[in-house]
Write an enzyme that holds these catalytic residues in place. Structure first.
Site, PDB file in Angstrom:
ATOM      1  N   SER A   4     -56.317 -22.580  14.788  1.00 38.01           N
ATOM      2  CA  SER A   4     -57.451 -23.390  14.305  1.00 38.01           C
ATOM      3  C   SER A   4     -58.368 -23.729  15.470  1.00 38.01           C
ATOM      4  O   SER A   4     -59.437 -24.298  15.282  1.00 38.01           O
ATOM      5  CB  SER A   4     -56.922 -24.688  13.678  1.00 38.01           C
ATOM      6  OG  SER A   4     -56.253 -25.455  14.699  1.00 38.01           O
ATOM      7  N   CYS A  12     -28.839 -37.321  36.030  1.00 37.85           N
ATOM      8  CA  CYS A  12     -29.664 -38.272  36.805  1.00 37.85           C
ATOM      9  C   CYS A  12     -29.886 -39.563  36.013  1.00 37.85           C
ATOM     10  O   CYS A  12     -30.514 -40.495  36.493  1.00 37.85           O
ATOM     11  CB  CYS A  12     -31.028 -37.635  37.125  1.00 37.85           C
ATOM     12  SG  CYS A  12     -32.218 -37.738  35.747  1.00 37.85           S
ATOM     13  N   ALA A  61     -52.426 -12.626   9.320  1.00 37.84           N
ATOM     14  CA  ALA A  61     -52.295 -11.778  10.519  1.00 37.84           C
ATOM     15  C   ALA A  61     -51.355 -10.604  10.281  1.00 37.84           C
ATOM     16  O   ALA A  61     -51.550  -9.510  10.814  1.00 37.84           O
ATOM     17  CB  ALA A  61     -51.786 -12.637  11.682  1.00 37.84           C
ATOM     18  N   HIS A 115     -48.191 -23.908  25.871  1.00 39.49           N
ATOM     19  CA  HIS A 115     -47.664 -25.210  25.434  1.00 39.49           C
ATOM     20  C   HIS A 115     -46.151 -25.288  25.583  1.00 39.49           C
ATOM     21  O   HIS A 115     -45.493 -26.067  24.898  1.00 39.49           O
ATOM     22  CB  HIS A 115     -48.090 -25.497  23.982  1.00 39.49           C
ATOM     23  CG  HIS A 115     -49.564 -25.704  23.858  1.00 39.49           C
ATOM     24  ND1 HIS A 115     -50.241 -25.619  22.657  1.00 39.49           N
ATOM     25  CD2 HIS A 115     -50.508 -25.975  24.796  1.00 39.49           C
ATOM     26  CE1 HIS A 115     -51.541 -25.853  22.865  1.00 39.49           C
ATOM     27  NE2 HIS A 115     -51.731 -26.056  24.158  1.00 39.49           N
ATOM     28  N   CYS A 130     -29.007 -36.742  31.010  1.00 42.71           N
ATOM     29  CA  CYS A 130     -28.945 -35.898  32.215  1.00 42.71           C
ATOM     30  C   CYS A 130     -28.083 -36.606  33.266  1.00 42.71           C
ATOM     31  O   CYS A 130     -27.930 -37.834  33.229  1.00 42.71           O
ATOM     32  CB  CYS A 130     -30.375 -35.713  32.731  1.00 42.71           C
ATOM     33  SG  CYS A 130     -30.481 -34.854  34.311  1.00 42.71           S
ATOM     34  N   TYR A 153     -37.486 -31.923  16.869  1.00 44.19           N
ATOM     35  CA  TYR A 153     -37.516 -30.658  17.629  1.00 44.19           C
ATOM     36  C   TYR A 153     -36.226 -29.868  17.438  1.00 44.19           C
ATOM     37  O   TYR A 153     -36.239 -28.637  17.382  1.00 44.19           O
ATOM     38  CB  TYR A 153     -37.797 -30.936  19.107  1.00 44.19           C
ATOM     39  CG  TYR A 153     -39.276 -31.153  19.339  1.00 44.19           C
ATOM     40  CD1 TYR A 153     -39.826 -32.436  19.362  1.00 44.19           C
ATOM     41  CD2 TYR A 153     -40.143 -30.068  19.463  1.00 44.19           C
ATOM     42  CE1 TYR A 153     -41.189 -32.631  19.528  1.00 44.19           C
ATOM     43  CE2 TYR A 153     -41.498 -30.259  19.624  1.00 44.19           C
ATOM     44  CZ  TYR A 153     -42.028 -31.532  19.642  1.00 44.19           C
ATOM     45  OH  TYR A 153     -43.381 -31.724  19.782  1.00 44.19           O
TER      46      TYR A 153
HETATM   47  C1  BV8 Z   1     -54.138 -32.260  28.073  1.00 42.86           C
HETATM   48  C2  BV8 Z   1     -46.612 -28.206  21.674  1.00 42.86           C
HETATM   49  C3  BV8 Z   1     -54.765 -33.633  29.867  1.00 42.86           C
HETATM   50  C4  BV8 Z   1     -45.666 -29.152  21.055  1.00 42.86           C
HETATM   51  C5  BV8 Z   1     -48.929 -28.790  21.200  1.00 42.86           C
HETATM   52  C6  BV8 Z   1     -60.459 -31.706  26.029  1.00 42.86           C
HETATM   53  C7  BV8 Z   1     -59.889 -31.229  27.209  1.00 42.86           C
HETATM   54  C8  BV8 Z   1     -58.547 -31.492  27.501  1.00 42.86           C
HETATM   55  C9  BV8 Z   1     -57.757 -32.226  26.582  1.00 42.86           C
HETATM   56  C10 BV8 Z   1     -58.331 -32.697  25.417  1.00 42.86           C
HETATM   57  C11 BV8 Z   1     -59.663 -32.446  25.138  1.00 42.86           C
HETATM   58  N1  BV8 Z   1     -59.945 -33.019  23.940  1.00 42.86           N
HETATM   59  C12 BV8 Z   1     -58.832 -33.609  23.445  1.00 42.86           C
HETATM   60  C13 BV8 Z   1     -57.836 -33.453  24.332  1.00 42.86           C
HETATM   61  C14 BV8 Z   1     -56.493 -33.994  24.155  1.00 42.86           C
HETATM   62  C15 BV8 Z   1     -55.578 -33.012  23.444  1.00 42.86           C
HETATM   63  C16 BV8 Z   1     -56.234 -32.322  22.286  1.00 42.86           C
HETATM   64  O1  BV8 Z   1     -56.690 -31.194  22.417  1.00 42.86           O
HETATM   65  N2  BV8 Z   1     -56.224 -32.975  21.136  1.00 42.86           N
HETATM   66  C17 BV8 Z   1     -56.777 -32.349  19.940  1.00 42.86           C
HETATM   67  C18 BV8 Z   1     -55.913 -32.745  18.736  1.00 42.86           C
HETATM   68  C19 BV8 Z   1     -58.223 -32.776  19.794  1.00 42.86           C
HETATM   69  N3  BV8 Z   1     -55.073 -32.047  24.386  1.00 42.86           N
HETATM   70  C20 BV8 Z   1     -53.979 -32.375  25.075  1.00 42.86           C
HETATM   71  O2  BV8 Z   1     -53.435 -33.463  25.030  1.00 42.86           O
HETATM   72  C21 BV8 Z   1     -53.396 -31.311  25.998  1.00 42.86           C
HETATM   73  N4  BV8 Z   1     -53.153 -31.926  27.263  1.00 42.86           N
HETATM   74  O3  BV8 Z   1     -55.253 -31.900  27.929  1.00 42.86           O
HETATM   75  O4  BV8 Z   1     -53.731 -33.104  29.070  1.00 42.86           O
HETATM   76  C22 BV8 Z   1     -54.149 -33.962  31.153  1.00 42.86           C
HETATM   77  C23 BV8 Z   1     -54.540 -33.257  32.308  1.00 42.86           C
HETATM   78  C24 BV8 Z   1     -53.989 -33.612  33.509  1.00 42.86           C
HETATM   79  C25 BV8 Z   1     -53.022 -34.639  33.583  1.00 42.86           C
HETATM   80  C26 BV8 Z   1     -52.627 -35.302  32.414  1.00 42.86           C
HETATM   81  C27 BV8 Z   1     -53.184 -34.960  31.193  1.00 42.86           C
HETATM   82  C28 BV8 Z   1     -52.047 -30.820  25.499  1.00 42.86           C
HETATM   83  C29 BV8 Z   1     -52.180 -30.119  24.191  1.00 42.86           C
HETATM   84  C30 BV8 Z   1     -50.860 -29.459  23.841  1.00 42.86           C
HETATM   85  C31 BV8 Z   1     -50.219 -30.217  22.707  1.00 42.86           C
HETATM   86  N5  BV8 Z   1     -49.004 -29.507  22.276  1.00 42.86           N
HETATM   87  N6  BV8 Z   1     -47.814 -28.162  20.862  1.00 42.86           N
HETATM   88  C32 BV8 Z   1     -45.271 -28.702  19.681  1.00 42.86           C
HETATM   89  O5  BV8 Z   1     -45.459 -27.523  19.334  1.00 42.86           O
HETATM   90  O6  BV8 Z   1     -44.743 -29.557  18.956  1.00 42.86           O
HETATM   91  S1  BV8 Z   1     -50.289 -28.610  20.230  1.00 42.86           S
HETATM   92  C33 BV8 Z   1     -49.939 -27.793  18.780  1.00 42.86           C
HETATM   93  O7  BV8 Z   1     -51.225 -27.459  18.235  1.00 42.86           O
HETATM   94  C34 BV8 Z   1     -49.232 -26.459  18.887  1.00 42.86           C
HETATM   95  O8  BV8 Z   1     -49.046 -25.977  20.205  1.00 42.86           O
HETATM   96  C35 BV8 Z   1     -50.193 -25.544  18.171  1.00 42.86           C
HETATM   97  O9  BV8 Z   1     -50.081 -24.242  18.564  1.00 42.86           O
HETATM   98  C36 BV8 Z   1     -51.450 -26.147  18.646  1.00 42.86           C
HETATM   99  C37 BV8 Z   1     -52.739 -25.652  18.067  1.00 42.86           C
HETATM  100  O10 BV8 Z   1     -52.561 -25.484  16.721  1.00 42.86           O
HETATM  101  P1  BV8 Z   1     -52.640 -23.965  16.177  1.00 42.86           P
HETATM  102  O11 BV8 Z   1     -51.646 -23.128  16.908  1.00 42.86           O
HETATM  103  O12 BV8 Z   1     -54.045 -23.523  16.179  1.00 42.86           O
HETATM  104  O13 BV8 Z   1     -52.072 -24.171  14.749  1.00 42.86           O
HETATM  105  P2  BV8 Z   1     -52.845 -24.840  13.532  1.00 42.86           P
HETATM  106  O14 BV8 Z   1     -51.819 -25.195  12.516  1.00 42.86           O
HETATM  107  O15 BV8 Z   1     -53.792 -25.898  14.035  1.00 42.86           O
HETATM  108  O16 BV8 Z   1     -53.747 -23.655  12.947  1.00 42.86           O
HETATM  109  C38 BV8 Z   1     -53.123 -22.577  12.323  1.00 42.86           C
HETATM  110  C39 BV8 Z   1     -54.233 -21.624  11.976  1.00 42.86           C
HETATM  111  O17 BV8 Z   1     -53.628 -20.456  11.446  1.00 42.86           O
HETATM  112  C40 BV8 Z   1     -55.181 -22.160  10.906  1.00 42.86           C
HETATM  113  O18 BV8 Z   1     -56.510 -21.899  11.327  1.00 42.86           O
HETATM  114  C41 BV8 Z   1     -54.827 -21.334   9.664  1.00 42.86           C
HETATM  115  O19 BV8 Z   1     -55.978 -21.042   8.904  1.00 42.86           O
HETATM  116  C42 BV8 Z   1     -54.306 -20.075  10.272  1.00 42.86           C
HETATM  117  N7  BV8 Z   1     -53.312 -19.366   9.472  1.00 42.86           N
HETATM  118  C43 BV8 Z   1     -52.450 -19.854   8.545  1.00 42.86           C
HETATM  119  N8  BV8 Z   1     -51.686 -18.835   8.068  1.00 42.86           N
HETATM  120  C44 BV8 Z   1     -52.079 -17.703   8.714  1.00 42.86           C
HETATM  121  C45 BV8 Z   1     -53.109 -18.035   9.614  1.00 42.86           C
HETATM  122  N9  BV8 Z   1     -53.709 -17.134  10.413  1.00 42.86           N
HETATM  123  C46 BV8 Z   1     -53.288 -15.859  10.319  1.00 42.86           C
HETATM  124  N10 BV8 Z   1     -52.294 -15.456   9.490  1.00 42.86           N
HETATM  125  C47 BV8 Z   1     -51.678 -16.350   8.678  1.00 42.86           C
HETATM  126  N11 BV8 Z   1     -50.700 -15.949   7.854  1.00 42.86           N
HETATM  127 ZN    ZN Z   2     -32.536 -35.615  35.055  1.00 41.65          ZN
END
Ligand code: BV8
Ligand code: ZN
Length: 255
Positions: A194, A155, A236, A122, A153, A70
């Protein structure tokens, strides 16, 4: 990119649209030089598996490795500039009576481009927070103070990036704000995502079910392309300015 021609029905809906939500993902920052998570071969997750780095378990097991990843992403994001996609979204806010920018990105580029009231689903790389007591500090200071390992920290806990990891809940206020806006939107722009991470990705379907027109700006198809009223299959930074010109044309049309 070939000129955008909107079907008359969509042009009318853009003319009358009042409540608009833009929902962005890593693709909107790709033309700034930041790697996306999936799709392209430079995608971040290709080099690292999300389970390895973007989870609380990974941080508890390998704090130094997760912190260094990070810290490096913070450095990279600080060194690049917003691109024409970010700037177009700043201008979009002036085209409609009500506009909300909801992002999954943690890079802060929307804010640096001038977007206001950005909803960060996020979290953000701009801050670090204590994994134990939630105390916050600027990520810049935390990385300067301790580039190699998470700062301790007062803490006794360890600082971590103030992002939402897999398995962690999204900030409730942010999710509620985004959900309410999407459900009541006349238009949702899904840009550079995505749409594979939930519950954020669910906003697209929610807007569609609420009667919104959905426009997708993405060179690639996604799981939600089928319900888009228009797909702008371009980067974009090119597609959004072209769409902006069309929106301006349609909104000049007599009501
Ligand atoms: C949670 C931060 C529960 C850190 C990230 C159903 C319901 C709820 C949860 C789930 C569910 N199913 C599965 C889950 C679990 C999980 C999940 O979704 N897993 C996935 C993999 C299936 N979700 C979670 O864990 C979430 N938490 O639900 O908790 C809970 C509730 C109560 C109490 C306890 C727990 C948390 C999810 C957040 C994870 N954190 N990021 C970091 O950044 O390191 S996710 C990460 O992926 C980023 O935030 C990123 O933004 C996100 C999504 O990816 P995209 O932004 O879409 O990026 P990606 O690369 O995938 O796509 C890029 C796109 O751009 C492509 O389509 C490409 O074609 C296009 N592109 C490329 N170039 C261009 C372009 N478009 C335009 N112009 C260009 N030039
Ligand atoms: Zn602390």
């Amino acid at each position: 990119m070939e000129p955008l021609v909107l079907p008359p029905e969509l042009c009318r809906r853009l003319r009358d649209a009042e409540r608009v939500v833009a929902f962005t993902g890593a693709g909107v920052s790709q033309e700034s030089g930041l790697a996306t998570f999936r799709g392209r071969d430079d995608a971040l997750w290709q080099r690292f598996r999300p389970e390895e780095l973007a989870t609380p378990q990974a941080f508890e097991r390998h704090p130094r490795r997760v912190w260094q990843w990070y810290a490096s992403r913070f450095g990279t994001a600080s060194a690049v500039e917003p691109n024409p996609a970010h700037h177009a979204l700043v201008r979009f806010a002036d085209l409609f009576p009500s506009f909300l920018l909801v992002t999954q990105n943690v890079d802060g580029l929307h804010q640096r481009a001038g977007s206001r009231g950005v909803v960060e689903l996020h979290g953000t790389l701009r801050h670090a927070r204590c994994h134990a007591c939630d105390r916050r500090m600027e990520m810049r200071d935390a990385v300067e103070r301790s580039p190699e390992e998470p700062p301790a920290c007062a803490c006794g806990g360890l600082f971590r990036p103030a992002v939402v990891w897999f398995g962690e809940p999204l900030p409730l206020a942010a999710l509620e704000r985004a959900t309410t806006a999407a459900a009541g939107a006349d238009l949702l722009l899904a840009v550079g995502t995505s749409a594979t991470v939930f519950p954020a990705a669910g906003l697209i379907e929610l807007a569609h079910r609420g009667g919104a027109a959905v426009i997708e700006v993405n060179p690639q198809p996604t799981a939600f392309s089928g319900l888009a009223d228009l797909r702008v299959t371009a980067p974009a930074g090119v597609g959004l300015p072209a769409l902006e010109a069309e929106v301006r044309r349609c909104r000049r049309a007599p009501s």
